[in-house]
Design an enzyme around this catalytic site. Structure first.
Site, short mmCIF file in Angstrom:
data_model
loop_
_atom_site.label_atom_id
_atom_site.label_comp_id
_atom_site.label_asym_id
_atom_site.label_seq_id
_atom_site.Cartn_x
_atom_site.Cartn_y
_atom_site.Cartn_z
N GLU A 249 0.87 -1.17 0.00
CA GLU A 249 0.00 0.00 0.00
C GLU A 249 0.90 1.22 0.00
OE1 GLU A 249 -3.37 2.24 2.74
OE2 GLU A 249 -1.90 0.89 3.64
N CYS A 283 -2.56 8.96 4.06
CA CYS A 283 -2.71 8.65 2.64
C CYS A 283 -4.08 9.09 2.13
CB CYS A 283 -2.50 7.17 2.38
SG CYS A 283 -3.76 6.10 3.09
#
Length: 411
Positions: A249, A283
């Protein structure tokens, strides 16, 4: 606090094999030493992986209900220690205490959720083409897996990785961020208190070299990584070369598009919160806004007001919405980005040079107008070297181009 933290290997806290250490200081107040952590080398990693490998067979053979009980117990221990853990997160990474409490609560829920998953049916029964035949599939544990976690969710993300791995019979070696070693230590203490068998959960402190040694170890059969694109790409390549499972990720670069018929009050409130809470160090943080010309001014007026309503520090106060940047280097990169490619400053960006702001890595929210998607401020930063990009506002003709101009990233 000057005691050196230890690795957690084979059910015990162990001193590192080398004298190399790294200090971690409070980003709100740099004179506050939070932890001194070892920088693990290949020897430390080898010990951790060996412990995970030695425990793999017995943990695989442990029943789902037994694994579930341990995970549920871990969730309960985290819940019991929630306030102390939240305060540690706020102090070590500068997360406002309200968000830190939310993260600890989520961590406890993660453990309970995967405790439930450990007792659910897995696999399939498939209709056979021949008589007297039972045809079915099962999911087997991969084996020892490496978990490399970031600093911005120092408790939740390690558990997002570890809890499912443990629930389904894998042993793990966690390499936490070097920016959040104390929180990682407290997670290991909770695992120990929950009574997991020795070697099932292991932790090696360190930096990028520690992580590389972990990924390259022959006994590691899978990797879960959260961090920058550059590092994630190297890890994915290394895992592919070894033929092992890999999950990466690698951050996000998120845009809000405000159309002419939008609810401007709601759009401004959500944009300000998404961009600036926790200094935007997520994020999922909003870093670009694309606004229709017809509502540009009224939206910006509302955005400035919504941003002014977000309290900057101190992180231990419940009203705080915006903490410091995680490191002095991140602050330097942010100020340098503004200085070298300033754009039109729409609002914000200034804090007093004394009082509560003198010692920490503080940066006030600000918005900058950018018309060109090639502008330096429109480019994604490297998550391994975090900076708080000023929020950018661009005209509507750039909506599709700017919204899709970054390399593929998860959010």
């Amino acid at each position: 606090m000057s005691d050196i933290l230890h690795h957690y290997i084979g059910g015990d806290f162990r001193a590192a094999s080398t004298a190399a250490t790294r200090e971690r200081r409070n980003p709100s107040r740099s004179t506050d030493l939070v932890a001194v952590a070892p920088v693990g080398d290949a020897t430390d990693v080898g010990h951790a992986v060996a412990a995970a490998a030695a425990a793999a067979a017995s943990w695989r053979a442990t029943t789902g209900p037994a694994r579930a009980e341990l995970l549920y117990r871990l969730g309960e221990i985290i819940a019991q220690r929630s306030e102390a853990m939240a305060e540690r997160i706020a102090r070590e990474v500068g997360k406002p205490i309200g968000e830190a409490r939310g993260e600890v609560g989520r961590a406890s829920v993660i453990c309970r959720y995967y405790a439930g998953e450990a007792v659910r049916a897995v696999g399939q029964v498939i209709p056979a083409q021949t008589p007297d035949t039972l045809q079915y599939t099962v999911h087997d544990p991969v084996g020892p897996v490496a978990l490399i976690a970031p600093w911005n969710f120092p408790l939740a993300i390690p558990l997002w990785k570890a809890a499912p791995a443990l629930a389904f019979g894998n042993t793990v070696v966690l390499k936490p961020s070097e920016l959040s070693p104390r929180v990682a230590h407290e997670l290991a203490e909770a695992v120990h208190a929950a009574g997991f068998p020795a070697g099932v959960f292991n932790m090696a402190h360190g930096d990028g070299t520690t992580g590389a040694a972990l990924i390259d170890h022959d006994a590691i059969r899978g990797v879960s990584f959260t961090g920058s694109q550059a590092v994630g790409a190297r890890i994915t390549e290394a895992a592919a070369a070894r033929g092992i499972r890999c999950q990466a990720e690698m951050g996000g670069k998120n845009v809000v598009i405000v159309m002419a018929d939008a609810d401007l009050d709601r759009a401004a409130a959500l944009t300000a919160a998404g961009a600036f809470r926790f200094a935007g160090q997520k994020c999922t943080a909003t870093s670009r806004v694309i606004v229709a010309d017809a509502v540009r001014k009224p939206f910006l007026d509302r955005l400035a007001a919504a941003t002014a309503g977000l309290t900057v520090g101190p992180v231990m106060e419940s009203a705080c919405a915006i903490g410091p940047l995680v490191t002095a280097a991140a602050l330097e990169r942010t100020t340098a980005a503004l200085a070298t490619a300033p754009g039109e400053r729409l609002f914000g960006g200034g804090l007093p040079a004394d009082g509560d702001w003198a010692e920490g890595n503080w940066f006030a929210p600000c918005a900058v107008a950018v018309d060109d998607p090639a502008h330096p401020l429109a480019q994604p930063p490297d998550a391994a070297n975090p900076r708080r990009d000023p929020l950018r506002v661009t005209p509507p003709r750039l909506a599709l181009l700017t919204g899709r101009s970054d390399p593929a990233r998860t959010g």
